[in-house]
Design a protein around this motif. Structure first.
Motif, short mmCIF file in Angstrom:
data_model
loop_
_atom_site.label_atom_id
_atom_site.label_comp_id
_atom_site.label_asym_id
_atom_site.label_seq_id
_atom_site.Cartn_x
_atom_site.Cartn_y
_atom_site.Cartn_z
N LYS A 262 -12.84 33.63 0.01
CA LYS A 262 -11.85 34.53 0.62
C LYS A 262 -12.52 35.79 1.16
O LYS A 262 -12.20 36.27 2.26
CB LYS A 262 -10.79 34.90 -0.41
N LYS A 263 -13.49 36.33 0.39
CA LYS A 263 -14.21 37.51 0.83
C LYS A 263 -15.00 37.22 2.10
O LYS A 263 -15.04 38.02 3.04
CB LYS A 263 -15.16 37.98 -0.27
N VAL A 264 -15.69 36.08 2.13
CA VAL A 264 -16.49 35.71 3.29
C VAL A 264 -15.60 35.56 4.53
O VAL A 264 -15.95 36.00 5.63
CB VAL A 264 -17.29 34.42 3.02
N THR A 265 -14.45 34.94 4.35
CA THR A 265 -13.51 34.79 5.47
C THR A 265 -13.13 36.16 6.04
O THR A 265 -13.06 36.35 7.26
CB THR A 265 -12.24 34.05 5.01
N ALA A 266 -12.92 37.12 5.15
CA ALA A 266 -12.55 38.46 5.60
C ALA A 266 -13.67 39.12 6.39
O ALA A 266 -13.42 39.89 7.33
CB ALA A 266 -12.18 39.33 4.39
N ASN A 279 -16.98 28.95 8.65
CA ASN A 279 -16.85 27.70 7.90
C ASN A 279 -18.23 27.19 7.43
O ASN A 279 -18.35 26.66 6.33
CB ASN A 279 -16.15 26.64 8.75
N ILE A 280 -19.24 27.34 8.28
CA ILE A 280 -20.58 26.90 7.89
C ILE A 280 -21.12 27.79 6.76
O ILE A 280 -21.72 27.30 5.79
CB ILE A 280 -21.52 26.92 9.11
N ALA A 281 -20.89 29.10 6.85
CA ALA A 281 -21.32 30.01 5.79
C ALA A 281 -20.65 29.64 4.47
O ALA A 281 -21.30 29.61 3.41
CB ALA A 281 -21.00 31.45 6.17
N LYS A 282 -19.35 29.34 4.53
CA LYS A 282 -18.63 28.97 3.30
C LYS A 282 -19.11 27.63 2.76
O LYS A 282 -19.16 27.43 1.53
CB LYS A 282 -17.13 28.94 3.58
N GLU A 301 -21.05 43.65 -0.61
CA GLU A 301 -20.38 43.93 0.67
C GLU A 301 -21.12 45.06 1.38
O GLU A 301 -21.54 46.03 0.75
CB GLU A 301 -18.93 44.33 0.41
N VAL A 302 -21.25 44.92 2.69
CA VAL A 302 -22.04 45.87 3.48
C VAL A 302 -21.15 46.50 4.56
O VAL A 302 -20.46 45.80 5.31
CB VAL A 302 -23.24 45.17 4.17
N GLY A 362 -21.51 37.76 8.71
CA GLY A 362 -20.36 38.59 9.04
C GLY A 362 -20.32 38.84 10.53
O GLY A 362 -20.73 37.99 11.34
N THR A 363 -19.87 40.04 10.91
CA THR A 363 -19.80 40.39 12.32
C THR A 363 -20.62 41.65 12.58
O THR A 363 -20.68 42.56 11.73
CB THR A 363 -18.34 40.66 12.74
N ASP A 364 -21.26 41.69 13.74
CA ASP A 364 -22.12 42.82 14.07
C ASP A 364 -21.29 43.96 14.68
O ASP A 364 -20.06 43.94 14.66
CB ASP A 364 -23.25 42.39 15.01
#
Length: 389
Positions: A262-266, A279-282, A301-302, A362-364
């Motif tokens: 759930k955290k990764v999705t966020a 999805n690949i990360a999860k 978390e960063v 995540g996202t840059d």
């Protein structure tokens, strides 16, 4: 024994010069007669030195154990010697890296032999300059990494670690200055350094060449009113330090697998274009959870100051997985990001046997998805973990 330079020949060997401290291997030779060109000498490898100024010049004193010697120099000669020493040191360090007065090369080699073996040989001038700067430090860890994003596979990336107690404050100042760290960051580092347990130094190849300087603080120091981060990461463009950012890394958390996912999705947000990467990360995390308890998969978390970047870091070392174990999922990522298979195969050939150390994604700053894999080589002395973030 005192003598002037006109009656002595000094041949300097293994010159190590840094900031306010000098260690010199000094040949102290017999008096030279004008009609003779041969001489005899004894090696005095000095481990301490001092100087005394007077109206007539400067007296340099060298000592090794109970043995000592001194050389008297007139002011002009002392100035010329200083210039020659600096030139010699510059030539030496251009080839062999900065010689840190606080530590010897042998300790560094034991801590991380790969740096001594030229593993960071690179055509990137900024990476090579940083390599020469840090290669002789008594490092406690070292990781490489590769970052995957749209049409991009960046692998010219590394991170090293050193105990904050194993390097003099003056040497930290020198390190920051040589890296071109913005002055405002240097001030902040000096204020935070007494609380830090480790320092991590890195380089990232990307659209710009980035230098990184992390302070790591002891885990578990969580104050509800003013929580201390696990890491503070200072990052700047190696070519233009005005382009800079500070990242804050939360204290590590242990989560259940559903909570992790759930955290990764966020972290990847709701943009449909980021769903495949998410999805690949999860899937990688789920695979790792099958190797160890999720309590071993520490989640960090960063967040980056004044930018929209949002990312995570998960430690995979305890899983024992190698980069090759992640190949099927990473190949899916290559296809999604339009990264050439030959390029990835060449990377896998170099890194496939390395331990998968950390997964970061995540996202840059522009909202684009990425996934970074940190990896470390297994050596006869065990795995070297730079505690990378």
């Amino acid at each position: 024994m005192q003598a002037t330079l006109t009656r002595q020949i000094l041949a300097f060997r293994e010159i190590y010069f840094r900031s306010r401290k000098v260690t010199i291997s000094l040949w102290k030779l017999n008096e030279i007669h004008p009609d003779k060109h041969d001489f005899f000498g004894a090696l005095l490898k000095a481990d301490r030195w001092g100087n005394q100024w007077s109206k007539s010049g400067v007296l340099l004193r060298f000592g090794a154990g109970s043995i000592g010697t001194a050389i008297s120099l007139d002011p002009v000669t002392a100035k010329h010697l200083s210039v020659d020493l600096m030139n010699t040191v510059h030539q030496h360090e251009t080839s062999f890296g900065v010689s840190w007065s606080e530590h010897d090369a042998q300790r560094s080699a034991i801590a991380d032999v790969r740096l001594q073996c030229g593993d960071l040989n690179t055509s990137n001038a900024f990476a090579h300059a940083l390599y020469l700067l840090i290669k002789n430090l008594p490092l406690n860890g070292y990781e490489r990494s590769f970052k995957m994003a749209e049409d991009t596979l960046w692998s010219e990336r590394f991170l090293v670690g050193i105990s904050a107690h194993a390097i003099a404050v003056e040497d930290v100042d020198f390190l920051m200055m040589k890296m071109g760290m913005p002055d405002i960051y240097q001030t902040q580092v000096r204020m935070q350094l007494p609380n830090a347990s480790f320092i991590h130094i890195g380089f990232e190849q990307g659209n710009i060449n980035t230098y990184k300087f992390y302070l790591e603080f002891p885990s578990g120091n969580i104050d509800a009113d003013a929580p201390r981060p696990l890491y503070l990461g200072y990052k700047w463009n190696a070519e233009n330090a005005a382009q800079r950012a500070i990242s804050s890394y939360t204290q590590p958390r242990t989560l259940s697998l559903p909570q992790l996912l759930k955290k990764v999705t966020a972290m990847y947000g709701s943009e449909p274009k980021n769903a495949a990467v998410c999805n690949i990360a999860k899937a990688i995390i789920a695979h790792a959870a099958g190797k160890v308890s999720t309590t071993e998969l520490l989640f960090v978390e960063v967040r980056e100051e004044n930018t929209s970047r949002l990312s995570f870091d998960i430690n995979l070392y305890e899983t024992g997985m190698t980069v090759s174990d992640l190949q099927p999922l990473l190949l899916q990522l290559c296809e999604h990001f339009a990264i050439g298979k030959k390029e990835f195969d060449a990377l896998l050939k170099r890194t496939g046997n390395d331990l998968a150390g950390h997964l970061s994604g995540g996202t840059d700053r522009n909202g684009n998805a990425f996934l970074t894999t940190y990896h470390a080589r297994v050596t006869t002395g065990g795995t070297i973990d730079a505690k990378s973030v």
